[in-house]
Design a protein around this motif. Sequence first.
Motif, short mmCIF file in Angstrom:
data_model
loop_
_atom_site.label_atom_id
_atom_site.label_comp_id
_atom_site.label_asym_id
_atom_site.label_seq_id
_atom_site.Cartn_x
_atom_site.Cartn_y
_atom_site.Cartn_z
N SER A 178 0.84 -1.21 0.00
CA SER A 178 0.00 0.00 0.00
C SER A 178 0.86 1.25 0.00
O SER A 178 0.56 2.23 -0.69
CB SER A 178 -0.93 0.00 1.22
N ALA A 179 1.96 1.21 0.75
CA ALA A 179 2.87 2.36 0.78
C ALA A 179 3.57 2.53 -0.57
O ALA A 179 3.77 3.66 -1.04
CB ALA A 179 3.90 2.16 1.89
N MET A 180 3.92 1.43 -1.22
CA MET A 180 4.55 1.50 -2.53
C MET A 180 3.58 2.06 -3.57
O MET A 180 4.00 2.81 -4.47
CB MET A 180 5.08 0.13 -2.94
N GLN A 181 2.31 1.70 -3.46
CA GLN A 181 1.30 2.27 -4.35
C GLN A 181 1.15 3.77 -4.11
O GLN A 181 1.12 4.56 -5.05
CB GLN A 181 -0.04 1.55 -4.15
N ARG A 182 1.09 4.15 -2.85
CA ARG A 182 0.96 5.57 -2.49
C ARG A 182 2.12 6.40 -3.05
O ARG A 182 1.91 7.53 -3.53
CB ARG A 182 0.93 5.67 -0.96
N ASP A 183 3.31 5.82 -3.03
CA ASP A 183 4.51 6.56 -3.43
C ASP A 183 4.86 6.42 -4.91
O ASP A 183 5.92 6.90 -5.35
CB ASP A 183 5.69 6.12 -2.57
N GLY A 184 4.01 5.75 -5.68
CA GLY A 184 4.18 5.72 -7.13
C GLY A 184 5.04 4.60 -7.68
O GLY A 184 5.40 4.61 -8.87
N TRP A 185 5.37 3.59 -6.85
CA TRP A 185 6.26 2.53 -7.34
C TRP A 185 5.58 1.57 -8.31
O TRP A 185 6.22 1.06 -9.23
CB TRP A 185 6.87 1.78 -6.16
N PHE A 186 4.29 1.30 -8.13
CA PHE A 186 3.59 0.48 -9.11
C PHE A 186 3.61 1.17 -10.47
O PHE A 186 3.81 0.55 -11.51
CB PHE A 186 2.15 0.21 -8.66
N GLN A 187 3.40 2.48 -10.46
CA GLN A 187 3.44 3.27 -11.69
C GLN A 187 4.82 3.19 -12.35
O GLN A 187 4.95 2.97 -13.56
CB GLN A 187 3.11 4.73 -11.38
N TRP A 188 5.88 3.32 -11.55
CA TRP A 188 7.24 3.32 -12.06
C TRP A 188 7.61 1.98 -12.71
O TRP A 188 8.14 1.95 -13.82
CB TRP A 188 8.22 3.67 -10.95
N PHE A 189 7.30 0.90 -12.03
CA PHE A 189 7.67 -0.40 -12.58
C PHE A 189 6.81 -0.76 -13.80
O PHE A 189 7.30 -1.43 -14.72
CB PHE A 189 7.58 -1.48 -11.50
N SER A 190 5.58 -0.30 -13.83
CA SER A 190 4.74 -0.51 -15.02
C SER A 190 5.30 0.29 -16.20
O SER A 190 5.31 -0.19 -17.34
CB SER A 190 3.30 -0.09 -14.74
N TYR A 191 5.76 1.49 -15.92
CA TYR A 191 6.38 2.32 -16.96
C TYR A 191 7.63 1.65 -17.52
O TYR A 191 7.82 1.56 -18.74
CB TYR A 191 6.72 3.70 -16.38
N LEU A 192 8.49 1.14 -16.63
CA LEU A 192 9.72 0.49 -17.09
C LEU A 192 9.41 -0.73 -17.95
O LEU A 192 10.00 -0.93 -19.02
CB LEU A 192 10.57 0.06 -15.89
N HIS A 193 8.48 -1.56 -17.49
CA HIS A 193 8.14 -2.78 -18.21
C HIS A 193 7.56 -2.46 -19.58
O HIS A 193 7.85 -3.15 -20.57
CB HIS A 193 7.15 -3.61 -17.39
N THR A 194 6.76 -1.42 -19.65
CA THR A 194 6.17 -1.01 -20.93
C THR A 194 7.24 -0.45 -21.87
O THR A 194 7.30 -0.78 -23.06
CB THR A 194 5.07 0.04 -20.70
N THR A 195 8.10 0.40 -21.34
CA THR A 195 9.11 1.09 -22.14
C THR A 195 10.10 0.11 -22.78
O THR A 195 10.48 0.25 -23.95
CB THR A 195 9.88 2.10 -21.28
N TRP A 196 10.49 -0.91 -22.03
CA TRP A 196 11.52 -1.84 -22.50
C TRP A 196 10.93 -3.15 -23.00
O TRP A 196 11.67 -4.12 -23.25
CB TRP A 196 12.51 -2.11 -21.37
N PHE A 197 9.63 -3.20 -23.20
CA PHE A 197 8.92 -4.45 -23.44
C PHE A 197 9.53 -5.29 -24.57
O PHE A 197 9.80 -6.48 -24.39
CB PHE A 197 7.45 -4.18 -23.75
N SER A 198 9.76 -4.70 -25.72
CA SER A 198 10.22 -5.47 -26.88
C SER A 198 11.65 -5.98 -26.69
O SER A 198 12.07 -6.93 -27.36
CB SER A 198 10.13 -4.64 -28.16
N GLN A 199 12.41 -5.37 -25.79
CA GLN A 199 13.80 -5.78 -25.57
C GLN A 199 13.93 -6.85 -24.48
O GLN A 199 15.02 -7.38 -24.27
CB GLN A 199 14.65 -4.57 -25.20
#
Length: 383
Positions: free
Chosen positions: A54-75
């Motif tokens: 819950s704290a990681m969600q509050r602080d934006g970490w779910f957003q960050w890791f989703s962004y990374l996974h999306t950005t580098w997806f094809s690699q």
Amino acid sequence: MKLTAILSAAAVGLSAIGLVDAQQNQPACSSIYTRKELLSLTSTEWNLYKAILSAMQRDGWFQWFSYLHTTWFSQIHGHSQFFPFHRRFVYEWERVGKQYNSAFAQPYWDEMRDYRAPATSQALTSNWLGGNGQGAGMCVQNGNQAGWTMTYPTNHCFSRNFRNNGNMNTWYSPEYINSFVQRSTSMADFRPGIEFSLHGIVHLDVGGDMSQRNSPNDWIFMLHHANIDRLWWQWQMNGHLWTMDGPNYDGSAISLDSNMPFFSEPIRSVMQLGYGQMCFQYASNPIRRRDMDASTESRLASRLPKEVLAEWFPQTAKSPVAEIAPTVELIADKSGKEIPYPGTLSMEWIQSHGFKVSEVKRVEADARRFVDAMKKAGYKSLH
């Protein structure tokens, strides 16, 4: 004689580990923590983990890791970067979690335990991860992420959309994954065999956020990839500790010295658990243990004809287990159930991920041949 064979095999295994450690250029960890199976967590551990998430969600970490996974997806999909990148990725998530409380250790979900009817898994109940989404947006209303608003790629309710009208499909049996771990001799073979089987079916069947490139929005992603990493480690511990071959994302030949996308660290740095930053082990696969599920192997050795065992479980066929396992008359063996065919990946999902259709179909055909072989042999699974 039999005891001597067992001790000799163990000595060879430990000797092999010692020899390949010469490849390691990082210091051994001073201490090792254990990643446990989700449902083995104590209530105290689970309550702590829920608070951390819950704290990681509050602080934006779910957003960050989703962004990374999306950005580098094809690699990081469809080639040999798949395993090393995701090991490093899950570790990075775990490292962030430990900043909230050092007791955090990313669990894994042993999905093969639930393969016959995954939608009914205890893991997907309100006391744990929650179940299917509800309403027009398929918003999840129970479990540890109930009612969450995810912010990547845009604001939306946290969603799941179980395939097959909410029932999900059959996943891959422990026996099939065990068989594939034993039969694979290269990363070029092992990677698609896992990525296009258990890995893909779980992502697709859970649906919602989990079926998109932003799948780290669902904590099942981390549980799932910890389990996939556990299977890689199991394969590594069966004679492939430093095996890294096949194509890199740019089409070149991958090697231990190839850098992982985003992290710009060599693959070599994540290959061996217990060294460098990889100071963890899995509850079911301690760092120095090379064997697989002994009860399953014993059952296989005692119930399959030798030629079938040799084809589908070559390591078991050559192990002391096959020598000492009692023979059971197949006709008289009424326990267990036949292994069902696993579900398949949709063409839309395969194409949207840029996977080669022929590779996916080859993996799925192998799984069907395995089921046919087990049925013909009269094998019944207790799983």
